[in-house]
Scaffold this active site. Structure first.
Site, mmCIF file in Angstrom:
data_model
loop_
_atom_site.group_PDB
_atom_site.id
_atom_site.type_symbol
_atom_site.label_atom_id
_atom_site.label_comp_id
_atom_site.label_asym_id
_atom_site.label_seq_id
_atom_site.Cartn_x
_atom_site.Cartn_y
_atom_site.Cartn_z
ATOM 1 N N SER A 129 0.832 -1.207 0.000
ATOM 2 C CA SER A 129 0.000 0.000 0.000
ATOM 3 C C SER A 129 0.865 1.255 0.000
ATOM 4 O O SER A 129 1.922 1.294 0.633
ATOM 5 C CB SER A 129 -0.881 -0.009 1.255
ATOM 6 O OG SER A 129 -1.460 1.251 1.446
ATOM 7 N N TYR A 153 -1.741 5.418 -4.356
ATOM 8 C CA TYR A 153 -2.791 6.397 -4.047
ATOM 9 C C TYR A 153 -2.339 7.706 -4.651
ATOM 10 O O TYR A 153 -1.235 8.165 -4.407
ATOM 11 C CB TYR A 153 -2.989 6.548 -2.537
ATOM 12 C CG TYR A 153 -4.003 5.593 -1.959
ATOM 13 C CD1 TYR A 153 -5.229 5.383 -2.575
ATOM 14 C CD2 TYR A 153 -3.733 4.908 -0.776
ATOM 15 C CE1 TYR A 153 -6.160 4.513 -2.034
ATOM 16 C CE2 TYR A 153 -4.661 4.041 -0.229
ATOM 17 C CZ TYR A 153 -5.871 3.855 -0.863
ATOM 18 O OH TYR A 153 -6.782 2.994 -0.338
ATOM 19 N N THR A 179 -5.489 2.397 -7.098
ATOM 20 C CA THR A 179 -6.762 2.200 -6.400
ATOM 21 C C THR A 179 -7.641 3.418 -6.639
ATOM 22 O O THR A 179 -7.271 4.540 -6.287
ATOM 23 C CB THR A 179 -6.513 1.984 -4.893
ATOM 24 O OG1 THR A 179 -5.790 0.766 -4.745
ATOM 25 C CG2 THR A 179 -7.815 1.886 -4.114
ATOM 26 N N LYS A 261 -7.657 -0.883 -9.498
ATOM 27 C CA LYS A 261 -8.340 -1.639 -8.428
ATOM 28 C C LYS A 261 -9.511 -0.839 -7.852
ATOM 29 O O LYS A 261 -9.375 0.357 -7.598
ATOM 30 C CB LYS A 261 -7.342 -1.936 -7.312
ATOM 31 C CG LYS A 261 -7.944 -2.590 -6.070
ATOM 32 C CD LYS A 261 -6.870 -2.991 -5.073
ATOM 33 C CE LYS A 261 -7.425 -3.567 -3.797
ATOM 34 N NZ LYS A 261 -7.928 -2.567 -2.847
ATOM 35 N N HIS A 285 -13.198 -2.834 -1.723
ATOM 36 C CA HIS A 285 -12.267 -2.302 -0.723
ATOM 37 C C HIS A 285 -12.610 -2.895 0.650
ATOM 38 O O HIS A 285 -12.499 -2.240 1.687
ATOM 39 C CB HIS A 285 -12.371 -0.773 -0.679
ATOM 40 C CG HIS A 285 -11.105 -0.076 -0.267
ATOM 41 N ND1 HIS A 285 -10.313 0.612 -1.135
ATOM 42 C CD2 HIS A 285 -10.481 0.042 0.936
ATOM 43 C CE1 HIS A 285 -9.276 1.143 -0.488
ATOM 44 N NE2 HIS A 285 -9.358 0.797 0.776
HETATM 45 C C1 LIG Z 1 -7.348 -2.369 7.259
HETATM 46 C C2 LIG Z 1 -7.448 -2.264 5.779
HETATM 47 C C3 LIG Z 1 -6.628 -1.365 5.118
HETATM 48 C C4 LIG Z 1 -6.666 -1.281 3.727
HETATM 49 N N1 LIG Z 1 -5.813 -0.440 3.078
HETATM 50 C C5 LIG Z 1 -5.829 -0.388 1.720
HETATM 51 C C6 LIG Z 1 -4.895 0.421 1.036
HETATM 52 O O1 LIG Z 1 -4.072 1.079 1.633
HETATM 53 N N2 LIG Z 1 -4.954 0.423 -0.326
HETATM 54 C C7 LIG Z 1 -5.862 -0.323 -1.032
HETATM 55 O O2 LIG Z 1 -5.876 -0.295 -2.262
HETATM 56 N N3 LIG Z 1 -6.742 -1.104 -0.385
HETATM 57 C C8 LIG Z 1 -6.739 -1.163 0.965
HETATM 58 N N4 LIG Z 1 -7.606 -1.976 1.611
HETATM 59 C C9 LIG Z 1 -8.522 -2.807 0.821
HETATM 60 C C10 LIG Z 1 -7.868 -4.149 0.502
HETATM 61 O O3 LIG Z 1 -6.859 -4.030 -0.460
HETATM 62 C C11 LIG Z 1 -8.899 -5.157 -0.006
HETATM 63 O O4 LIG Z 1 -9.630 -4.565 -1.046
HETATM 64 C C12 LIG Z 1 -9.834 -5.609 1.118
HETATM 65 O O5 LIG Z 1 -9.089 -5.881 2.283
HETATM 66 C C13 LIG Z 1 -10.593 -6.850 0.705
HETATM 67 O O6 LIG Z 1 -11.550 -7.164 1.654
HETATM 68 P P1 LIG Z 1 -11.347 -8.342 2.729
HETATM 69 O O7 LIG Z 1 -10.134 -8.002 3.500
HETATM 70 O O8 LIG Z 1 -12.580 -8.264 3.602
HETATM 71 O O9 LIG Z 1 -11.248 -9.616 1.969
HETATM 72 C C14 LIG Z 1 -7.575 -2.088 3.002
HETATM 73 C C15 LIG Z 1 -8.396 -2.987 3.683
HETATM 74 C C16 LIG Z 1 -8.341 -3.088 5.051
HETATM 75 C C17 LIG Z 1 -9.209 -4.104 5.737
#
Ligand SMILES: Cc1cc2nc3c(=O)[nH]c(=O)nc-3n(C[C@H](O)[C@H](O)[C@H](O)COP(=O)(O)O)c2cc1C
Length: 391
Positions: A129, A153, A179, A261, A285
């Site tokens: 990330s 980002y 993203t 994404k 997300h």
């Molecule tokens: C705590 C947390 C932080 C996240 N941070 C980012 C991020 O920095 N960038 C991003 O593209 N997606 C981020 N996501 C989304 C994840 O890449 C992913 O889409 C998501 O975790 C999928 O859902 P799941 O964990 O319930 O399977 C984050 C998700 C969580 C749970």
């Protein structure tokens, strides 16, 4: 990694549990893993990791893949199974990748370095990330030759945005993940109620604080005036004014393949491809942005129909077990991104916890694929699923 893992017969945890009467160091069931991790985390970390947007309807529903049923075939000769896939022109050992997930220091002091070390042991690709607690260069060093993608980002400051893209390429990342569903964070009630936003405490901003362009815009370096650096981060993070045409900026500033994404509408998948994207990431997300939205597994088939022949499709949001991976791949995803399960592994056991989760998920998928009568991921297709409406 166990010598009996992956394309071989069973993984270590399975063998020990089923044949040797030993229980593993960490929970195997996702629900037990989550509950144990929740007990181990402090209240604010739990709120950040667990929380979805609004009433968390999308978050709850995203985890339900039950409308699709696997129709197994028997006696198919599946002793040797091939789990390799190709994404963005790269061959990958297993159809699982670690999703970009920010601020991993909230759950473990070793943060992304522990996750990267586990990925390196298993050769599971890691997507870092932009909002990581460790700089992209340090994580790339830890990963060595393991496939690595950088999640971008889009800063509202063009110079910082350009600097991120250049640094990722210089550090050896293989692809850029843009993203597009989070120019700003969603309505996260758990965070609002607690008045908690990790970035205010200077968490998850290592890529910014180490960025030469970001630093050059400050009067004093972040080490001397962290509050001013945090304020500047809040000023330049995210840009809600972006449109599809602005994607050109990314292609002008990187030679790496680009995956978009956070796509849930087939027309957006088409726009992504028309604007030059090599891949599309179907994702809600983790239910953290638009509550009440279509879930990723509901959105996937139409997006595959629209661009599946032209672009790599990654899938995330709700993957908890091997059967979830199987269904997403059968519906046309090329790879599954693993989110909350691995972060709970990190919370419970650092590198060993992440290793445990990834190894078990892949082993569960491998067994499910074999027991469904398929001997390679390329054989996992829609013919092996039925929708509940057609039963
Ligand atoms: C705590 C947390 C932080 C996240 N941070 C980012 C991020 O920095 N960038 C991003 O593209 N997606 C981020 N996501 C989304 C994840 O890449 C992913 O889409 C998501 O975790 C999928 O859902 P799941 O964990 O319930 O399977 C984050 C998700 C969580 C749970």
């Amino acid at each position: 990694m166990s010598e009996q893992f992956g394309n071989r017969k069973v993984n270590r945890v399975y063998r020990e549990g089923m044949h040797e009467g030993k229980s593993p160091d960490f929970p195997v069931s996702y629900e037990d893993l989550r509950d144990a991790a929740h007990d181990a985390m402090d209240d604010t970390a739990r709120a950040y990791i667990h929380g979805g947007a609004g009433a968390e309807e999308t978050f709850r529903k995203e985890q339900d893949f039950s409308e699709w049923r696997i129709v197994p075939r028997m006696l198919q000769g599946v002793a040797d199974r091939d789990l390799t896939i190709e994404v963005l022109g790269q061959e990958i050992d297993y159809p699982a990748m670690v999703t970009p997930l920010g601020v991993q220091s909230l759950v473990h002091d070793d943060a992304e370095l522990a996750t990267a070390a586990a990925c390196d042991e298993l050769n599971v690709p890691f997507i870092l990330s932009s909002l990581s607690s460790t700089s992209m260069e340090e994580v790339a060093d830890e990963l060595g030759d393991t496939p690595k993608w950088f999640q971008f980002y889009w800063s509202s400051d063009e110079d910082i945005a350009r600097s991120f893209l250049n640094r990722a390429e210089d550090a050896g990342y293989d692809a850029i993940v843009v993203t597009v569903d989070a120019p700003t964070l969603g309505w996260r009630e758990r965070l609002i109620e607690r008045g908690y936003y990790p970035f205010l405490d200077g968490e998850g901003v290592a890529n910014y604080f180490s960025d030469p362009e970001f630093r050059s815009q400050l009067d004093d370096p972040p080490e001397e005036d962290p509050q001013a650096a945090v304020d500047h981060f809040l000023d330049i993070f995210g840009d809600s004014s972006l449109t599809w045409d602005d994607l050109e900026f990314v292609f002008e500033n990187t030679d790496l393949p680009v995956l978009i994404k956070g796509v849930l509408h087939p027309e957006d998948a088409r726009l992504a491809v028309e604007h030059g994207a090599d891949g599309v990431g179907v994702s809600t997300h983790g239910g953290r942005q638009v509550d009440g939205s279509i879930t990723a597994i509901e959105a996937l088939p139409d997006i595959v129909d629209e661009v599946g022949d032209e672009a790599t499709i990654t899938f995330d949001s709700g993957i908890r077990r091997g059967s979830d991976m199987y269904k997403a791949l059968a519906l046309g995803a090329d790879a599954c991104l693993i989110g909350r399960p691995f972060i709970y592994g990190l919370a419970l056991g650092g590198q060993a916890g992440v290793h445990h989760v990834l190894e078990n998920l892949i082993a569960d998928f491998d067994l499910t694929m074999g027991l469904a009568g398929r001997d390679s991921v390329s054989e996992v297709n829609r013919n092996s699923l039925r929708h509940e409406d057609d039963l």
